[in-house]
Design an enzyme around this catalytic site. Structure first.
Site, mmCIF file in Angstrom:
data_model
loop_
_atom_site.group_PDB
_atom_site.id
_atom_site.type_symbol
_atom_site.label_atom_id
_atom_site.label_comp_id
_atom_site.label_asym_id
_atom_site.label_seq_id
_atom_site.Cartn_x
_atom_site.Cartn_y
_atom_site.Cartn_z
ATOM 1 N N GLU A 30 134.811 8.375 10.936
ATOM 2 C CA GLU A 30 135.874 8.187 11.902
ATOM 3 C C GLU A 30 137.098 8.958 11.469
ATOM 4 O O GLU A 30 137.447 8.919 10.296
ATOM 5 C CB GLU A 30 136.191 6.701 12.005
ATOM 6 C CG GLU A 30 137.142 6.404 13.130
ATOM 7 C CD GLU A 30 137.622 4.980 13.076
ATOM 8 O OE1 GLU A 30 138.450 4.605 13.898
ATOM 9 O OE2 GLU A 30 137.173 4.239 12.207
ATOM 10 N N GLY A 52 134.351 7.180 2.649
ATOM 11 C CA GLY A 52 134.564 7.783 3.958
ATOM 12 C C GLY A 52 135.977 8.319 4.119
ATOM 13 O O GLY A 52 136.626 8.728 3.154
ATOM 14 N N SER A 53 136.454 8.238 5.351
ATOM 15 C CA SER A 53 137.686 8.955 5.723
ATOM 16 C C SER A 53 138.927 8.542 4.961
ATOM 17 O O SER A 53 139.908 9.279 4.951
ATOM 18 C CB SER A 53 137.961 8.765 7.209
ATOM 19 O OG SER A 53 136.920 9.356 7.930
ATOM 20 N N THR A 54 138.927 7.348 4.375
ATOM 21 C CA THR A 54 140.116 6.982 3.613
ATOM 22 C C THR A 54 140.366 7.988 2.491
ATOM 23 O O THR A 54 141.495 8.129 2.024
ATOM 24 C CB THR A 54 139.963 5.570 3.015
ATOM 25 O OG1 THR A 54 138.682 5.473 2.401
ATOM 26 C CG2 THR A 54 140.094 4.497 4.069
#
Lengths: 615, 375
Positions: free
Chosen positions: A615, A291-293
């Site tokens: 997110e 994800g966003s990382t």
């Protein structure tokens, strides 16, 4: 037909020869027949000797098959190639605290053939070893075999009790038993070993030969920190009713792993009770879409390629539609944003557009360079390779920019993050203490990019989604990530991997910490959210605070100072109205958390679909 | 039974009526047991190295028919041709033996094997044994009957050279067999008994030196004399197997020893026979080996040509001695010595070399009516 030729019979070959010998008188012929006679005689002796030899073998065969009893059991020497080389070596942590050691124990075994009264013996054994079952013992003692273990690893008291029984056929074998004095601490790193002292998982298996040869192993982990990290993620798992979690603390300057925990876990002292689920090391064996990382890498890639600067503007007003997919923002700003804002607000749209500036080939090469396309060469057998598209296309380019469509292990994420912020050097992560010889590593991004990334990560904590990770005075920087886990058909909205990866102090990063929680459930106090910022960031903070206390770090102990990033929001309007101000934008972030993410109607995930809100 | 008229003058017809059919039958019986026991003993060994369970069995089923054809083919040959064949095989295998020092493959600490395409590995020393027996028989016979030929010296030099090569391998078992065959031939050729006696002493001294200077020999011997001093795992497990098998065995496939013994399909195959088929079958196998050995020796003694007598008895002794050493070490009658059981243990080189040995032996023990003076 004759069985044995009768001696002296009219043999067609022999008779004329004998006659010839007598008749022909030349010395040659006489010599010939003489020698023949001697040969015949001596072959007779040879046959007799051979006959005796074969009879002896037959006799011995009969004896060993029928008459010989097992005799006194001889102390068995393990057939391990050569003499036993002392005991299996210890494993210690970086401060020489013992994590695994070997102790000599006695094991009881029986040769049932030598037991005179099996029933009685079984009863007496059962009374000497209360936890054993009587039926088990009688079955063992009555079996038609010559070996059965009664119990391995006896306590001295048990050894004494059994010895006093004086059961014939029962004997003891000196063995070694592996003990893990710290219980389940660092279980996934240590692994465990079999009753025969062979490593079956973790470093126990990876360093089997060295340990067997008696070479002690010093790990890079710090048991004190390891214990705290385990407690902290266990707390998060309980609080959010998650199914599992993992956390890694990495030394950003050299790749040493200071702590690595995975839940659920197990007790290596009780090898038999270990389930496959508990054995699974999420940190190195679990591959997840992060994800966003991953926007950390996407941003660094774009900056490092010279395709953008921190204040280059990307238009994130409209969702991107490509093929059947729609790329949307979770904290939708619906406006144009600078690179810094894209990172701060974790905009998928902006990230995808940044990636498009670099292109498919550039992205693939970059991810390869930072080790995201290969298994991490860690000292564990439990190390998984990443999953990524075989045909890397435009849609993959976009989804990978925000961490979907590529699955890597948490260790990949932690190690890659370390390289982005430590000045741009990728170190090989290791579980073994790097004594003296530092790992020089490999430059993957420029010093300048690395400084920018530190600023961005700090920004994401001071003003973005990672506020709850901040430790006042210690310049924490980091990035949240919330990925939906893929289900049987598309992504599962309620099944999240919520993570936070960051480091401190950002002026001179030393500790990289990753926390990742598997399927946390939202709580009232988190407004029903189970995103990385709510679930993982607080654990990050707890671990960071513990590190500060553990190593006695004072604010300002580090060199250099990091200029805080001034993020001016883009004031290029079109139609969007008032959201142009930073303060307003911040307000929006909070508002967004209270509402469920806006989704395009009917855009539920289809099989293989790569549309997500992160997110 | 195949009907071959007695007056058939064809090569096959002549062969059938002159060859030692009883020995031939016994050898076929041994091969049949070899098939049976390889099927029983080799799957666990194959699984241990991670190969297909029946890979050894399949290979052995390729080796044995090849060996049979070679053996029957050679048994058709006349004695003078046997001698020439032996010379060829000897020359070839000595060259290969020397080559093992240069390009050999090291297996379990010894450079005995050559890696050849098609053949996974070839052990040249196996082929030296039978050919050397025939050549030394010829040299000794020449020396004895012609007097002027320097056969004794030549054969001594030859044996010394070969023994040197074998000990360098190191392959002590093979050297013992080669030396023993030569000693028996010297004995038969009529060496004065006091020399035989001295030779016996020399042999004991030689073994003593091996004990003193070759550490692996010493360790084997110590463990034989005092089983508690070291790792007797294979032998103890083998004895256990015989005990488990008792008179009639636990039944095919019921054995456990093959899973525990690394060499169950080669040197310790009799242990598998003992456990699964029992003492009776072991004695039958032993009987077949004894029968072939003793009967062939007896036939050799009735030959009129000293060369044939010496060569045939040398080959018979080699065959019998190898079987005896193998079985005697399996039942711990002598210290453990790596030695294959002819045609029963797994191994291509061993099967092929034994086929040459027995083929020559059968060729020499045929009834040579009218041929005797030609040799």
């Amino acid at each position: 037909m004759r069985f044995w030729p009768r001696p002296g019979s009219p043999d067609p070959a022999a008779a004329p020869s004998a006659a010839a010998g007598a008749r022909l008188g030349t010395p040659q012929d006489r010599l010939r027949s003489d020698s023949q006679e001697v040969a015949r005689q001596r072959i007779g002796y040879t046959i007799a000797i051979f006959g005796l030899l074969f009879v002896a073998i037959a006799g011995r065969m009969g004896y060993v098959s029928l008459l010989r009893d097992g005799g006194e059991p001889v102390q068995r020497v393990a057939a391990r190639g050569g003499a036993l080389q002392g005991e299996r070596a210890d494993i210690v942590d970086r401060n020489s605290i013992v994590l695994a050691t070997s102790v000599p124990v006695m094991s009881a075994f029986v040769n049932p053939r030598l037991v005179l009264e099996p029933q009685d013996a079984a009863r007496r054994l059962a009374s000497a070893l209360p936890e054993g079952k009587l039926e088990e013992f009688s079955e063992k003692l009555e079996g038609d075999r010559s070996f059965a273990w009664i119990k391995r690893g006896l306590s001295p008291a048990e050894h004494d009790r059994i010895n006093r029984l004086g059961i014939p056929g029962l004997d003891f074998q000196a063995e070694e038993r592996r003990i893990y004095p710290q219980g389940s601490a660092a279980a996934h790193i240590l692994g465990y070993s079999s009753v025969d002292n062979a490593g079956l998982a973790g470093v126990e298996r990876y360093f089997e030969r060295e340990l067997q040869a008696g070479e002690p192993l010093q790990l890079s982990i710090d048991l004190r920190l390891q214990r705290f990290v385990e407690q902290e993620i266990a707390r998060a798992v309980r609080k959010f009713s998650a199914i599992g979690a993992t956390a890694i603390v990495l030394d950003a300057t050299n790749g040493e792993i200071l702590a690595m925990a995975s839940l659920p876990t197990y007790d290596p002292n009780r090898a038999r009770t270990i389930t496959n689920e508990a054995l699974f090391n999420r940190g190195t064996l679990g591959v997840y879409e992060q994800g966003s990382t991953f926007k950390i890498f996407n941003t660094a890639m774009t900056l490092d390629a010279g395709r953008a600067t921190l204040d280059k503007i990307y238009d994130a007003r409209e969702p991107i539609k490509i093929d059947r997919f729609t790329i949307n923002d979770f904290h939708g700003q619906n406006r144009a944003m600078t690179v810094a804002e894209v990172f701060k607000f974790s905009s998928n749209i902006g990230s995808a557009k940044m990636a498009m500036d670099v292109g498919v080939e550039g992205q693939r090469a970059f991810f390869d360079r930072i080790g995201m396309l290969k298994p991490i060469p860690i000292e564990l057998g439990e190390s998984a390779g990443p999953l990524y598209p075989r045909h890397w296309m435009k849609i993959n380019l976009m989804t990978i920019s925000f961490g979907h469509g590529i699955s890597v292990t948490p260790l990949h994420l932690a190690s890659g993050t370390a390289a982005m912020i430590n000045g741009g050097i990728l170190h090989r992560p290791t579980l073994v203490k790097r004594a003296g010889k530092a790992d020089v590593g490999r430059r993957v991004v420029s010093e300048r990019t690395s400084v920018a990334m530190r600023q961005l990560l700090r920004l994401a904590v001071t003003e973005g989604t990672g506020k709850s990770a901040d430790v006042a005075g210690y310049e924490v920087g980091g990035k949240t990530g919330t990925a939906e886990k893929p289900g049987r058909s598309g992504y599962r909205e309620k099944a999240l991997i919520s993570s936070f990866v960051g480091a401190f102090p950002m002026s001179d990063p030393k500790f990289v910490i990753l926390v990742s929680v598997d399927e946390p459930k939202g709580l009232k106090e988190t407004g029903g959210y189970a995103t990385g910022g709510w679930v993982a960031a607080p654990s990050f903070k707890a671990i960071a605070e513990h590190i500060v206390a553990l190593y006695g770090i004072q604010p300002g102990d580090w060199k250099g100072g990091l200029a805080p990033l001034q993020v001016a929001s883009v004031a290029v309007p079109p139609p969007l109205p008032a959201s142009a101000l930073t303060s307003r934008a911040r307000q929006r972030t909070v508002d967004q958390r209270k509402a469920l993410p806006a989704r395009a109607p009917g855009a539920g995930p289809a099989p293989g679909e790569r549309r997500h809100a992160t997110e | 039974m195949i009907q071959v008229p007695r007056d058939d003058r064809s090569v096959i017809g002549q062969w059938w009526w002159t060859v030692d059919r009883w020995s031939l039958g016994a050898i076929l019986g041994i091969m049949a047991f070899g098939v049976l026991l390889t099927l029983a003993a080799s799957p666990p060994a194959a699984e241990r190295i991670g190969a297909d369970s029946f890979v050894f069995a399949k290979r052995q089923f390729l080796f044995l028919p090849m060996a049979l054809i070679v053996m029957l083919g050679i048994s058709l040959v006349s004695p003078p041709h046997v001698r020439r064949l032996a010379l060829l095989v000897f020359a070839g295998s000595v060259v290969l033996l020397a080559a093992t020092f240069v390009i050999g493959v090291e297996i379990k600490g010894a450079r005995r094997w050559l890696s050849l395409p098609g053949f996974s590995s070839l052990q040249p020393s196996e082929f030296v044994k039978p050919s050397l027996a025939v050549i030394s028989a010829w040299l000794l016979a020449q020396s004895r009957t012609e007097r002027r030929a320097p056969g004794y010296i030549l054969s001594t030099v030859l044996i010394g050279a070969v023994l040197g090569l074998l000990i360098l391998q190191p392959d002590l078992g093979m050297s013992v067999v080669v030396a023993a065959v030569w000693a028996v031939q010297l004995f038969i050729v009529g060496l004065p008994l006091w020399i035989v006696f001295l030779g016996g002493i020399a042999g004991v001294v030689g073994l003593g030196l091996a004990y003193l200077f070759l550490s692996h020999v010493r360790s084997r011997f110590d463990r034989f004399l005092d089983p508690t001093t070291g790792d007797n795992y294979q032998v103890n497990t083998a004895l256990e197997a015989f005990m488990n098998g008792s008179l009639v065995g636990r039944g095919p496939g019921e054995g456990t020893v093959k899973a525990q013994l690394p060499d169950a399909h080669t040197d310790f195959i009799m242990a598998v026979a003992g456990e699964e088929f029992g003492l009776v079958v072991c004695l039958v196998i032993l009987g077949l080996f004894a029968f072939v050995t003793l009967r062939s020796l007896n036939r050799a003694s009735r030959e009129t040509s000293l060369f044939i007598t010496l060569a045939a008895s040398g080959l018979a002794v080699q065959f019998g001695l190898q079987a005896a050493i193998n079985m005697a070490s399996t039942v711990q009658l002598i210290p453990a010595k790596g030695m294959t059981l002819p045609f029963v243990s797994y191994g291509g080189s061993s099967a092929l070399a034994m086929a040459i040995c027995l083929g020559m032996m059968l060729a020499l023990t045929r009834e040579h009516a009218g041929l005797r003076e030609a040799v």
